[in-house]
Scaffold this motif. Structure first.
Motif, PDB file in Angstrom:
ATOM      1  N   GLU A  62     -15.015  15.505 -12.774  1.00 34.41           N
ATOM      2  CA  GLU A  62     -15.063  14.343 -11.888  1.00 34.41           C
ATOM      3  C   GLU A  62     -14.666  13.062 -12.626  1.00 34.41           C
ATOM      4  O   GLU A  62     -13.946  12.218 -12.083  1.00 34.41           O
ATOM      5  CB  GLU A  62     -16.477  14.193 -11.303  1.00 34.41           C
ATOM      6  N   ILE A  63     -15.122  12.955 -13.896  1.00 33.89           N
ATOM      7  CA  ILE A  63     -14.761  11.778 -14.691  1.00 33.89           C
ATOM      8  C   ILE A  63     -13.257  11.735 -14.935  1.00 33.89           C
ATOM      9  O   ILE A  63     -12.623  10.682 -14.834  1.00 33.89           O
ATOM     10  CB  ILE A  63     -15.534  11.769 -16.028  1.00 33.89           C
ATOM     11  N   ALA A  64     -12.680  12.925 -15.239  1.00 34.53           N
ATOM     12  CA  ALA A  64     -11.224  12.976 -15.439  1.00 34.53           C
ATOM     13  C   ALA A  64     -10.493  12.583 -14.159  1.00 34.53           C
ATOM     14  O   ALA A  64      -9.509  11.833 -14.199  1.00 34.53           O
ATOM     15  CB  ALA A  64     -10.814  14.382 -15.893  1.00 34.53           C
ATOM     16  N   ASP A  65     -10.983  13.105 -13.004  1.00 33.60           N
ATOM     17  CA  ASP A  65     -10.368  12.739 -11.721  1.00 33.60           C
ATOM     18  C   ASP A  65     -10.503  11.248 -11.451  1.00 33.60           C
ATOM     19  O   ASP A  65      -9.564  10.592 -10.982  1.00 33.60           O
ATOM     20  CB  ASP A  65     -11.005  13.543 -10.580  1.00 33.60           C
ATOM     21  N   LEU A  66     -11.702  10.708 -11.753  1.00 38.85           N
ATOM     22  CA  LEU A  66     -11.919   9.272 -11.556  1.00 38.85           C
ATOM     23  C   LEU A  66     -11.011   8.447 -12.460  1.00 38.85           C
ATOM     24  O   LEU A  66     -10.477   7.409 -12.044  1.00 38.85           O
ATOM     25  CB  LEU A  66     -13.392   8.917 -11.819  1.00 38.85           C
ATOM     26  N   LYS A  67     -10.831   8.921 -13.714  1.00 42.43           N
ATOM     27  CA  LYS A  67      -9.934   8.203 -14.624  1.00 42.43           C
ATOM     28  C   LYS A  67      -8.507   8.234 -14.097  1.00 42.43           C
ATOM     29  O   LYS A  67      -7.787   7.234 -14.170  1.00 42.43           O
ATOM     30  CB  LYS A  67      -9.995   8.824 -16.020  1.00 42.43           C
ATOM     31  N   THR A  68      -8.105   9.416 -13.561  1.00 40.76           N
ATOM     32  CA  THR A  68      -6.759   9.518 -12.987  1.00 40.76           C
ATOM     33  C   THR A  68      -6.614   8.587 -11.799  1.00 40.76           C
ATOM     34  O   THR A  68      -5.614   7.861 -11.671  1.00 40.76           O
ATOM     35  CB  THR A  68      -6.482  10.976 -12.560  1.00 40.76           C
ATOM     36  N   ASN A  69      -7.637   8.599 -10.917  1.00 40.95           N
ATOM     37  CA  ASN A  69      -7.591   7.705  -9.753  1.00 40.95           C
ATOM     38  C   ASN A  69      -7.592   6.240 -10.178  1.00 40.95           C
ATOM     39  O   ASN A  69      -6.887   5.414  -9.580  1.00 40.95           O
ATOM     40  CB  ASN A  69      -8.785   7.976  -8.831  1.00 40.95           C
ATOM     41  N   LEU A  70      -8.395   5.938 -11.218  1.00 46.09           N
ATOM     42  CA  LEU A  70      -8.430   4.567 -11.717  1.00 46.09           C
ATOM     43  C   LEU A  70      -7.076   4.149 -12.280  1.00 46.09           C
ATOM     44  O   LEU A  70      -6.607   3.031 -12.047  1.00 46.09           O
ATOM     45  CB  LEU A  70      -9.510   4.441 -12.798  1.00 46.09           C
ATOM     46  N   SER A  71      -6.445   5.085 -13.014  1.00 49.70           N
ATOM     47  CA  SER A  71      -5.118   4.788 -13.561  1.00 49.70           C
ATOM     48  C   SER A  71      -4.113   4.561 -12.439  1.00 49.70           C
ATOM     49  O   SER A  71      -3.314   3.618 -12.489  1.00 49.70           O
ATOM     50  CB  SER A  71      -4.668   5.946 -14.461  1.00 49.70           C
ATOM     51  N   ASN A  72      -4.168   5.445 -11.402  1.00 49.29           N
ATOM     52  CA  ASN A  72      -3.261   5.268 -10.262  1.00 49.29           C
ATOM     53  C   ASN A  72      -3.543   3.955  -9.537  1.00 49.29           C
ATOM     54  O   ASN A  72      -2.617   3.245  -9.127  1.00 49.29           O
ATOM     55  CB  ASN A  72      -3.393   6.449  -9.296  1.00 49.29           C
ATOM     56  N   THR A  73      -4.837   3.650  -9.379  1.00 51.59           N
ATOM     57  CA  THR A  73      -5.199   2.391  -8.712  1.00 51.59           C
ATOM     58  C   THR A  73      -4.727   1.191  -9.515  1.00 51.59           C
ATOM     59  O   THR A  73      -4.227   0.217  -8.949  1.00 51.59           O
ATOM     60  CB  THR A  73      -6.730   2.325  -8.524  1.00 51.59           C
ATOM     61  N   GLN A  74      -4.880   1.284 -10.857  1.00 54.57           N
ATOM     62  CA  GLN A  74      -4.423   0.188 -11.711  1.00 54.57           C
ATOM     63  C   GLN A  74      -2.911   0.019 -11.613  1.00 54.57           C
ATOM     64  O   GLN A  74      -2.398  -1.105 -11.570  1.00 54.57           O
ATOM     65  CB  GLN A  74      -4.832   0.457 -13.167  1.00 54.57           C
ATOM     66  N   THR A  75      -2.205   1.178 -11.564  1.00 56.17           N
ATOM     67  CA  THR A  75      -0.744   1.111 -11.422  1.00 56.17           C
ATOM     68  C   THR A  75      -0.363   0.472 -10.099  1.00 56.17           C
ATOM     69  O   THR A  75       0.529  -0.395 -10.042  1.00 56.17           O
ATOM     70  CB  THR A  75      -0.149   2.535 -11.510  1.00 56.17           C
ATOM     71  N   ASP A  76      -1.045   0.899  -9.010  1.00 57.10           N
ATOM     72  CA  ASP A  76      -0.771   0.296  -7.693  1.00 57.10           C
ATOM     73  C   ASP A  76      -1.100  -1.195  -7.694  1.00 57.10           C
ATOM     74  O   ASP A  76      -0.366  -1.998  -7.098  1.00 57.10           O
ATOM     75  CB  ASP A  76      -1.581   1.014  -6.609  1.00 57.10           C
ATOM     76  N   LEU A  77      -2.210  -1.549  -8.369  1.00 57.84           N
ATOM     77  CA  LEU A  77      -2.599  -2.965  -8.433  1.00 57.84           C
ATOM     78  C   LEU A  77      -1.565  -3.778  -9.196  1.00 57.84           C
ATOM     79  O   LEU A  77      -1.179  -4.876  -8.766  1.00 57.84           O
ATOM     80  CB  LEU A  77      -3.969  -3.091  -9.103  1.00 57.84           C
ATOM     81  N   ASP A  78      -1.098  -3.226 -10.334  1.00 57.63           N
ATOM     82  CA  ASP A  78      -0.070  -3.924 -11.107  1.00 57.63           C
ATOM     83  C   ASP A  78       1.206  -4.077 -10.288  1.00 57.63           C
ATOM     84  O   ASP A  78       1.852  -5.129 -10.313  1.00 57.63           O
ATOM     85  CB  ASP A  78       0.234  -3.163 -12.405  1.00 57.63           C
ATOM     86  N   LYS A  79       1.550  -3.012  -9.537  1.00 59.79           N
ATOM     87  CA  LYS A  79       2.757  -3.070  -8.697  1.00 59.79           C
ATOM     88  C   LYS A  79       2.585  -4.114  -7.602  1.00 59.79           C
ATOM     89  O   LYS A  79       3.504  -4.890  -7.308  1.00 59.79           O
ATOM     90  CB  LYS A  79       3.023  -1.692  -8.083  1.00 59.79           C
ATOM     91  N   THR A  80       1.382  -4.134  -6.992  1.00 58.10           N
ATOM     92  CA  THR A  80       1.116  -5.112  -5.929  1.00 58.10           C
ATOM     93  C   THR A  80       1.168  -6.538  -6.476  1.00 58.10           C
ATOM     94  O   THR A  80       1.747  -7.431  -5.851  1.00 58.10           O
ATOM     95  CB  THR A  80      -0.264  -4.840  -5.306  1.00 58.10           C
ATOM     96  N   ASN A  81       0.548  -6.739  -7.660  1.00 55.06           N
ATOM     97  CA  ASN A  81       0.588  -8.070  -8.277  1.00 55.06           C
ATOM     98  C   ASN A  81       2.009  -8.474  -8.627  1.00 55.06           C
ATOM     99  O   ASN A  81       2.393  -9.637  -8.470  1.00 55.06           O
ATOM    100  CB  ASN A  81      -0.290  -8.096  -9.534  1.00 55.06           C
ATOM    101  N   SER A  82       2.801  -7.482  -9.110  1.00 55.54           N
ATOM    102  CA  SER A  82       4.194  -7.782  -9.441  1.00 55.54           C
ATOM    103  C   SER A  82       4.969  -8.174  -8.197  1.00 55.54           C
ATOM    104  O   SER A  82       5.744  -9.133  -8.205  1.00 55.54           O
ATOM    105  CB  SER A  82       4.834  -6.558 -10.110  1.00 55.54           C
ATOM    106  N   GLU A  83       4.741  -7.422  -7.092  1.00 56.95           N
ATOM    107  CA  GLU A  83       5.423  -7.751  -5.845  1.00 56.95           C
ATOM    108  C   GLU A  83       4.930  -9.086  -5.299  1.00 56.95           C
ATOM    109  O   GLU A  83       5.689  -9.837  -4.680  1.00 56.95           O
ATOM    110  CB  GLU A  83       5.191  -6.646  -4.815  1.00 56.95           C
ATOM    111  N   LYS A  84       3.642  -9.376  -5.526  1.00 50.87           N
ATOM    112  CA  LYS A  84       3.082 -10.634  -5.047  1.00 50.87           C
ATOM    113  C   LYS A  84       3.660 -11.817  -5.816  1.00 50.87           C
ATOM    114  O   LYS A  84       3.923 -12.873  -5.239  1.00 50.87           O
ATOM    115  CB  LYS A  84       1.552 -10.595  -5.194  1.00 50.87           C
ATOM    116  N   ASN A  85       3.832 -11.635  -7.128  1.00 58.66           N
ATOM    117  CA  ASN A  85       4.321 -12.720  -7.969  1.00 58.66           C
ATOM    118  C   ASN A  85       5.838 -12.795  -8.030  1.00 58.66           C
ATOM    119  O   ASN A  85       6.381 -13.748  -8.589  1.00 58.66           O
ATOM    120  CB  ASN A  85       3.765 -12.574  -9.392  1.00 58.66           C
TER     121      ASN A  85
END
Length: 202
Positions: A94-117
């Motif tokens: 579950e921790i590995a899955d959460l880390k993967t989801n967190l990494s994907n979420t961070q990537t999506d967040l970075d992409k969203t921030n990049s598109e926002k900026n």
């Protein structure tokens, strides 16, 4: 006798190394071979056994019962350990899955921030600052072209008005010249006609 010593050694080793059972026995506990902790059961066997010189004489059925209880306790400990390992493995997954989801979420967040900026212009990404600079530069250039066009238009309009005025003056002068020329021509013709008439009379 050696087997009894071996069993006692194993039993006491188990008691000393086991962290699942209580190491201290309250004085209020009633000792029993079929209930209580393994420590209490050993205490029961030790206290109820007969003495022979420096040895303790223990009933064989007590030893077998104690052995069975000890094995059951070990089995329970092993089962608990297996369950704990399964829980740990599940939690690790579950921790590995959460880390993967967190990494994907961070990537999506970075992409969203990049598109926002950033702003997309003709398919190319550029920062908002550069986009604003480019847009204001284009607006400034268009404003300069507009002012230049207005200046040229006014200048051309002034030249056109002056040319029309000059043309009107030239046309007026031409009409005046034509009238004068026509009058001179008429005067010359009259003079010529007069001369012709004089010659005829003469």
């Amino acid at each position: 006798m050696n087997s009894i010593k071996t069993l006692f050694f194993i039993a006491f080793t188990f008691i000393l190394t086991s962290t699942s059972f209580s190491q201290t026995q309250p004085e209020d506990d009633k000792l029993s071979l079929n209930s209580g902790t393994i420590d209490n059961q050993f205490e029961f066997v030790i206290r109820k056994s007969n003495k022979y010189q420096e040895y303790k004489v223990v009933k064989k059925n007590w030893l077998y019962t104690l052995k069975a209880h000890t094995l059951d306790s070990l089995k329970a400990v092993h089962n608990d350990l297996a369950e704990t390992r399964a829980v740990v493995e599940n939690q690790a997954k579950e921790i590995a899955d959460l880390k993967t989801n967190l990494s994907n979420t961070q990537t999506d967040l970075d992409k969203t921030n990049s598109e926002k900026n950033n702003m997309a212009l003709f398919g190319a990404q550029m920062s908002k600052t550069n986009y604003n600079v480019l847009m204001w530069s284009i607006i400034g250039a268009l404003l300069v072209l507009l002012l230049l066009f207005v200046y040229k238009f006014k200048n051309s309009n002034t030249i056109t008005i002056a040319a029309k005025k000059n043309l009107a003056e030239i046309e007026e002068e031409f009409d005046e010249h034509r009238r004068n020329a026509l009058e001179r021509e008429q005067k010359v013709r009259r003079q010529l006609q007069d001369e012709i008439n004089k010659q005829k009379k003469a």
